[in-house]
Design a protein around this motif. Structure first.
Motif, mmCIF file in Angstrom:
data_model
loop_
_atom_site.group_PDB
_atom_site.id
_atom_site.type_symbol
_atom_site.label_atom_id
_atom_site.label_comp_id
_atom_site.label_asym_id
_atom_site.label_seq_id
_atom_site.Cartn_x
_atom_site.Cartn_y
_atom_site.Cartn_z
ATOM 1 N N SER A 76 0.550 9.785 11.461
ATOM 2 C CA SER A 76 0.622 10.755 12.178
ATOM 3 C C SER A 76 0.043 10.815 14.192
ATOM 4 O O SER A 76 -0.013 11.695 14.425
ATOM 5 C CB SER A 76 0.097 11.982 11.396
ATOM 6 N N LEU A 77 -1.566 9.623 13.522
ATOM 7 C CA LEU A 77 -1.466 9.707 14.996
ATOM 8 C C LEU A 77 -0.405 9.239 15.784
ATOM 9 O O LEU A 77 -1.129 9.788 17.416
ATOM 10 C CB LEU A 77 -2.944 8.870 14.981
ATOM 11 N N PHE A 140 0.140 -1.112 8.445
ATOM 12 C CA PHE A 140 1.750 -1.378 7.907
ATOM 13 C C PHE A 140 2.137 0.675 8.784
ATOM 14 O O PHE A 140 3.228 -0.279 9.554
ATOM 15 C CB PHE A 140 2.671 -0.442 6.666
ATOM 16 N N ALA A 141 1.383 0.885 9.285
ATOM 17 C CA ALA A 141 1.457 2.335 10.264
ATOM 18 C C ALA A 141 1.834 2.160 11.447
ATOM 19 O O ALA A 141 2.411 1.899 12.706
ATOM 20 C CB ALA A 141 0.551 3.085 10.125
ATOM 21 N N LEU A 142 1.390 0.008 12.209
ATOM 22 C CA LEU A 142 1.004 0.073 12.998
ATOM 23 C C LEU A 142 2.499 -1.271 13.624
ATOM 24 O O LEU A 142 2.823 -1.053 14.503
ATOM 25 C CB LEU A 142 -0.612 -0.930 13.123
ATOM 26 N N MET A 143 2.941 -1.735 12.388
ATOM 27 C CA MET A 143 3.553 -2.821 13.217
ATOM 28 C C MET A 143 5.056 -0.773 13.110
ATOM 29 O O MET A 143 6.471 -2.385 13.399
ATOM 30 C CB MET A 143 3.771 -3.872 11.623
ATOM 31 N N TYR A 170 -1.046 17.260 12.400
ATOM 32 C CA TYR A 170 -0.570 18.070 11.325
ATOM 33 C C TYR A 170 0.500 18.066 9.987
ATOM 34 O O TYR A 170 0.498 17.418 8.967
ATOM 35 C CB TYR A 170 -0.926 19.552 10.731
ATOM 36 N N LEU A 171 1.423 18.435 11.141
ATOM 37 C CA LEU A 171 3.190 18.327 10.437
ATOM 38 C C LEU A 171 3.331 16.881 10.111
ATOM 39 O O LEU A 171 3.554 16.474 9.783
ATOM 40 C CB LEU A 171 3.852 19.009 11.133
ATOM 41 N N LEU A 177 3.355 12.043 4.527
ATOM 42 C CA LEU A 177 2.665 12.365 3.173
ATOM 43 C C LEU A 177 3.735 12.232 2.331
ATOM 44 O O LEU A 177 3.468 11.930 1.676
ATOM 45 C CB LEU A 177 1.775 13.381 2.826
ATOM 46 N N GLY A 178 5.031 13.475 2.283
ATOM 47 C CA GLY A 178 6.304 13.046 2.252
ATOM 48 C C GLY A 178 6.593 11.794 1.645
ATOM 49 O O GLY A 178 7.495 10.935 0.092
ATOM 50 N N THR A 179 7.122 11.524 2.758
ATOM 51 C CA THR A 179 7.262 9.867 2.532
ATOM 52 C C THR A 179 6.957 8.758 1.941
ATOM 53 O O THR A 179 7.165 7.845 1.136
ATOM 54 C CB THR A 179 7.344 8.655 3.806
ATOM 55 N N SER A 180 5.346 8.137 1.707
ATOM 56 C CA SER A 180 3.800 7.998 1.170
ATOM 57 C C SER A 180 4.299 7.957 -0.098
ATOM 58 O O SER A 180 4.611 6.938 -0.994
ATOM 59 C CB SER A 180 2.618 7.753 1.885
ATOM 60 N N ILE A 181 4.479 9.195 -0.859
ATOM 61 C CA ILE A 181 5.193 9.835 -2.145
ATOM 62 C C ILE A 181 5.847 8.971 -2.876
ATOM 63 O O ILE A 181 5.699 8.903 -3.749
ATOM 64 C CB ILE A 181 4.342 11.672 -2.453
#
Lengths: 239, 168
Positions: A76-77, A140-143, A170-171, A177-181
Motif C-alpha cells: 500500500s505504501l 514479495f511487495a518489493l518484487m 488506506y484503501l 488485505l483482501g488479496t492477502s486474505i
C-alpha cells in the motif's frame, strides 16, 4: 496531477482485492502466489521430527498474519506514491528488489536447515516464523508489479495525489488485505488437503525441499534480474 | 501452558486503528505543485532514440506497459487511434515497456497494433524515476517539461483526448 478519485467504501476495497485473486487478475498475482504457497507449505512440512499433521490454522496462522500485514503495508505504501514515505522506496525499487532476493535466499536456507538439523529445532517457534513471514511479505511487495484493476485504478487516483494520498493509502491497504486474505485462505485449504494424507507426511522432507528450491529460484531471479523473464514468459503464456 | 496475549493485542490494535482511520478525510493539501518530468533517453525498437530533452516544447504522452499485463491490452488500440489524430498536431507519444523482454514487448506491440515510438526500459531506471509500481500508467507532460497528469490503470479514450486538449 492525477486522476480524479471515486468514493470507494472500506468493505468494497477489501472485496475488490479478495475477488481479484479468483479472477483473470490472478495472472498478475502469479508473480508471488506460487512462492507464497512454497513458503507456507515449506515451513509447515519442515518441522523436525513431526510425523502427524498439527492443526493447520493454528500452525500457520501467526505466519500468515505476519505475511499479510507486512506485505499489505509495503504494497500500500508503494501504491501511495504521493506519500513522503513512499517516494524513496519507489525510486530505489530496482536496488530493493536485489535485497529482497538476498532475504528470500536466507529464508530458504532456514527452511532447508530446519528440515535437517534437529539441533535447530529450538529455533523453530511461532516467533521465528513470524519474523520470516514478515521478511517474505516485504520481499514479495518489493518484487511485485501489479496489473492495475479498474478498482485499483480508482484507488491509485487518490493515492498518487498529494491531497488524497492518505485516503488512497488506506484503501490500497484494504485492497491488499483482501488479496492477502484470499491468498492465505487458499494456502490453508491446500495444506489442509495435503496434510490429511499419510503418504504426504512420509514425503514431508521432499515437499519441504521442493518448496526451498522454488524459493531459491525466486531469490536468484530477483538478484540476477531474471524475474523479468519469469514475468514476460510465464505470465505471458497465460494471456 | 499459558499463551501470551500481547502479540494478539498489538495486532488487534493495529487492525483496529487501520479500520477506524477515516476514509473520507483529505489532508487539505493541493495538487498545484507540478513536478519536472525526469529526463531520459530511450533506445527505440524501430531504431534511433527518444530523448525527453529533445522533445521539450511539445506535449508528450508516455505510456508504461508490459506484454504480460492484463489491463494494458485494453487501452493500446485506443492509444493508437488517439495518436493518429494528435501526431499531426505536434503531440509526441512514447510507449515504454517495463519488467519485460524486448522480443515479448515487440510481439505485444505488433499484436495490439500500436505503432507509436516504443522501447524497453532495460535497466528499470526510467520506471523508478517516474515512480511506476503498477501497469499500465500514462503520463502527460506539458511544453515546459512538467508532468501535468498521471493516470494509473487503463485509460478511456475520452479522458486521454481531454487531457491532451487541455495541454495544447
Amino acid at each position: 496531477m492525477g486522476q480524479g478519485g471515486s468514493v470507494i467504501g472500506a468493505g468494497e476495497a477489501v472485496w475488490g482485492g479478495f475477488s481479484a485473486f479468483f479472477s483473470i487478475w490472478q495472472l498478475c498475482i502469479l508473480q508471488f502466489s506460487p512462492f507464497f504457497l512454497a513458503f507456507i507449505v515449506g515451513t509447515f512440512f519442515c518441522t523436525p521430527g513431526q510425523r502427524h499433521a498439527p492443526p493447520v490454522i493454528r500452525a500457520t496462522l501467526p505466519a500468515s498474519l505476519a505475511w499479510t500485514l507486512s506485505f499489505t503495508l509495503l504494497y500500500s505504501l508503494l501504491i501511495a506514491s504521493a506519500l513522503p514515505l513512499s517516494r524513496p522506496l519507489i525510486s530505489n525499487l530496482g536496488s530493493l528488489r536485489i535485497i529482497a532476493g538476498v532475504l528470500i535466499l536466507l529464508v530458504s536456507l532456514y527452511i532447508f536447515l530446519m528440515g535437517r538439523r534437529a539441533s535447530l529445532a529450538k529455533w523453530h517457534r511461532p516467533s521465528t516464523l513470524i519474523v520470516l513471514a514478515m521478511v517474505i511479505g516485504i520481499s514479495f511487495a518489493l518484487m511485485y508489479s501489479p496489473c492495475i484493476t479498474p478498482m485499483l485504478s480508482d484507488i491509485m487516483g487518490l493515492a498518487t495525489q498529494r491531497g488524497t494520498a492518505r485516503e488512497g493509502w488506506y484503501l490500497a491497504f484494504l485492497y491488499g488485505l483482501g488479496t492477502s486474505i484470499a491468498m492465505c485462505a487458499f494456502a490453508w485449504a491446500l495444506i489442509a488437503v495435503l496434510s490429511r494424507s499419510a503418504a504426504v507426511w512420509r514425503k514431508a522432507r521432499w515437499i519441504s525441499d521442493a518448496c526451498v528450491l522454488v524459493l531459491v529460484v525466486l531469490g536468484l531471479m530477483n538478484i540476477s534480474g531474471l524475474m523479468t523473464f519469469y514475468k514476460a514468459f510465464l505470465l505471458g503464456l497465460a494471456l | 501452558m499459558r499463551t501470551s496475549l500481547r502479540p494478539w493485542a498489538t495486532l488487534a490494535l493495529i487492525v483496529g486503528l487501520l479500520l477506524t482511520h477515516g476514509c473520507g478525510e483529505h489532508d487539505g493539501q493541493t495538487n498545484a505543485v507540478l513536478e519536472d518530468a525526469a529526463p531520459f533517453t530511450l533506445e527505440l525498437f524501430s531504431g534511433g532514440s527518444f530523448s525527453l530533452a529533445e522533445n521539450k516544447g511539445k506535449v508528450i504522452v508516455i505510456n508504461f506497459f508490459a506484454s504480460w499485463c492484463v489491463s494494458c491490452g485494453e487501452e493500446s488500440p485506443m492509444i493508437e487511434r488517439v495518436a493518429k489524430d494528435y501526431l499531426p498536431r505536434g503531440v509526441a507519444f512514447l510507449a515504454v515497456a517495463v519488467d519485460d523482454t524486448e522480443q515479448k514487448a515487440r510481439d505485444y506491440l505488433k499484436k495490439a497494433g500500436l505503432n507509436i515510438p516504443a522501447g524497453l526500459d532495460k535497466s528499470g531506471k526510467i520506471k523508478d524515476a517516474y515512480g511506476i509500481y503498477g501497469m499500465p500508467t500514462t503520463f502527460f507532460i506539458d511544453q515546459a517539461g512538467k508532468v501535468r497528469y498521471m493516470h494509473a490503470g487503463a485509460m478511456g479514450e475520452q479522458l486521454m483526448r481531454h487531457e491532451i486538449d487541455r495541454l495544447l
